[in-house]
Design an enzyme around this catalytic site. Structure first.
Site, mmCIF file in Angstrom:
data_model
loop_
_atom_site.group_PDB
_atom_site.id
_atom_site.type_symbol
_atom_site.label_atom_id
_atom_site.label_comp_id
_atom_site.label_asym_id
_atom_site.label_seq_id
_atom_site.Cartn_x
_atom_site.Cartn_y
_atom_site.Cartn_z
ATOM 1 N N LYS A 71 30.961 35.947 113.981
ATOM 2 C CA LYS A 71 30.705 34.506 113.879
ATOM 3 C C LYS A 71 29.461 34.178 114.703
ATOM 4 C CE LYS A 71 31.687 30.871 116.300
ATOM 5 N NZ LYS A 71 30.552 29.967 115.984
ATOM 6 N N GLU A 111 30.982 38.587 127.861
ATOM 7 C CA GLU A 111 29.691 38.481 128.545
ATOM 8 C C GLU A 111 29.402 36.993 128.627
ATOM 9 O OE1 GLU A 111 26.339 37.757 129.740
ATOM 10 O OE2 GLU A 111 25.579 38.289 127.765
ATOM 11 N N CYS A 113 21.282 33.495 130.490
ATOM 12 C CA CYS A 113 22.349 33.616 131.484
ATOM 13 C C CYS A 113 21.937 34.404 132.723
ATOM 14 C CB CYS A 113 23.600 34.236 130.847
ATOM 15 S SG CYS A 113 23.302 35.765 129.955
ATOM 16 N N GLU A 161 25.657 25.869 136.304
ATOM 17 C CA GLU A 161 24.693 26.490 135.391
ATOM 18 C C GLU A 161 24.085 25.404 134.497
ATOM 19 O OE1 GLU A 161 24.452 30.403 132.492
ATOM 20 O OE2 GLU A 161 26.278 29.211 132.454
#
Length: 496
Positions: A194, A268, A302, A399
């Site tokens: 996906k 991850e 990231c 973040e």
């Protein structure tokens, strides 16, 4: 708070943006594009121009079921292929991407707002990932067969796990797909992937171009929202392992859904990478490193170098150098000359980053450069440096995932290590020093999956990528990725 030192960033705009070659409409199931069971669609937008590029199906749980059934039907024959044969397929995929490099680069830029340099690097890295996995698939190393119990000979088999569900993010659409597809296939698994509903085009294009090279059902792509398609993949009893690259929240949802069927999970997730600059560091090199690694892909990364901890004795000099570097960054649309950074991925994310900058202002921090939206078409935000950040401020742990870097100071090595580790994330960090002893000891004490010394965000396909703590578990890249998508079986023969 001081006034921003520079607010005159403008967007370089291409007069004639490249036109992407769009993939077919439909879900890629069983080796071909087929209609979705839903008539609903989702717009795919160029965030640099706000133009709707195309629509893709807003898939359903039934679409996922059909894709999993195709993957299950193909898994025995694919698992039975030799490593050499699987390697040949991966090499062919790499060649197809190489041959169609311009097609993929144009699609990635149009779908994400990336400048040319970032798109080119993404496609080159995707090619290298397939080529590395092709070699690694033929080089599994296991314990040698021998007698470990009297009169009994033990053999270790490395087997595919079966069907792997894959969920990829919007920041590196084709590259993150490659990071999963290559080792998943190399280890002998089939998959259902996906892509992000915002950035599915390059992944669908890959499916179109490799359809004649990969046996039907080995690779399946289903587009649609995470709450529907992603959730069904995670909970599906026919999926043996689910792997996601995404936010911490998305990873938590996947792990929770997967728990019901006790399937393995590969996560991850996010990061908040500290950049620890000691008093003996090459400050110019560190500032240039943050310019590159903090603002690569517009900071939508990231592992971005987004949180600088600099020794108090050199903080003023370093900040001056950093602000000068960031003031020189060029912002632009795809196809616009030498642009370093492009737009945010979507209007919603653009608004989230601007809201975070408003919080920075409310918290009383200094915005030394940038800090504003850039007027005009597209979701552009100025490259931003936030200074005078105290320990424990929200910006040190949240973040933002945009073109924003914060700077805080420390006084001792112990304080630097302690504060660098004070985050829920554990993906990446860097240490800047000329002291050889410090360069060996400090990385060992940092609780991050990757630690660079005197660089940041340099990635080698041969080396593992993955984090600790809230950044998840499992490893992408390297032979460890093929390990993660395999299972170990011990067969013992009685010779007595």
């Amino acid at each position: 708070m001081t006034t921003a030192e520079k607010t005159s960033f403008t967007v370089l705009r291409a007069e004639t943006p490249p036109v992407p070659a769009l993939p077919p409409f439909g879900q890629f199931i069983g080796g071909k594009f087929v209609p979705s069971t839903s008539g609903e669609t989702a717009d795919v937008v160029n965030p640099a121009t706000e133009e709707v590029l195309t629509q893709v199906p807003a898939g359903t749980a039934e679409d996922v079921d059909a894709a999993v059934a195709a993957a299950v039907a193909a898994k025995a024959s694919w698992a039975a292929t030799t490593p050499r044969d699987r390697s040949a397929v991966l090499l062919k995929i790499a060649d197809i991407i190489e041959k169609n490099r311009e097609v993929f680069e144009t699609l990635e830029s149009a779908n994400t707002g990336k400048p040319a340099a970032v798109a080119e690097d993404d496609i080159s890295s995707a090619i290298d990932t397939f080529r590395f996995s092709a070699g690694a698939a033929r080089a599994f190393s296991t314990l040698g067969a021998d007698d470990y119990a009297e009169n009994h000979t033990s053999v270790i088999h490395r087997e595919p796990v079966g069907v792997v569900g894959v969920i990829t993010p919007w920041n590196y659409p084709l590259l993150m797909a490659a990071w999963k597809i290559a080792p998943v296939l190399g280890a002998g698994n089939t998959l259902v992937l996906k892509p992000s509903e915002q950035t599915p085009l390059a992944t669908l294009k890959l499916a179109e171009l490799i359809a004649d090279e990969v046996p039907a059902g080995v690779v399946n792509i289903v587009t649609g929202p995470g709450r529907v398609v992603g959730n069904r993949l995670s909970e599906h009893p026919g999926v043996d392992l689910v792997a996601i690259t995404g936010s911490v929240g998305s990873g938590q949802k996947v792990a929770a859904s997967a728990a019901a069927s006790v399937k393995r999970v590969h996560l991850e997730l996010g990061g908040k990478a500290p950049v620890v600059v000691f008093d003996d560091a090459d400050l110019e090199a560190a500032a240039k490193g943050v310019r590159s690694a903090g603002f690569w892909n517009g900071g939508q990364e990231c592992g971005a170098a987004c949180r600088v901890l600099v020794h108090e004795s050199v903080a003023e000099k370093f900040t001056e150098l950093l602000v000068r570097e960031i003031s020189e960054i060029t912002v632009g649309t795809p196809g616009a000359g030498d642009a370093e950074i492009g737009s945010m991925i979507s209007k919603a994310h653009y608004e989230r980053v601007l809201a975070a900058l408003e919080d920075v202002r409310k918290d009383g921090h200094t915005i030394a450069v940038g800090g504003n939206a850039i007027e005009g078409q597209g979701y552009f935000i100025e490259p931003t440096v936030v200074t005078n950040v105290p320990a424990g401020a929200p910006i040190t742990s949240n973040e933002i995932f945009g073109p924003v870097v914060s700077v805080e100071t420390f006084s001792t090595d112990e304080e630097a290590v302690t504060r660098a580790n004070e985050t829920i994330y554990g993906l990446a960090a860097s240490v800047w020093t000329k002291d050889s002893a410090r360069s060996l000891t400090v990385p060992r004490r940092l609780d991050f999956g990757t630690v660079w010394v005197n660089s940041h965000l340099v990635i080698a396909t041969e080396m593992p990528w993955g984090g600790f703590k809230g950044s998840g578990y499992g490893r992408d890249l390297s032979s460890y990725a093929l390990d993660d998508f395999s299972r170990t079986k011990h067969v013992m023969y009685n010779r007595g």
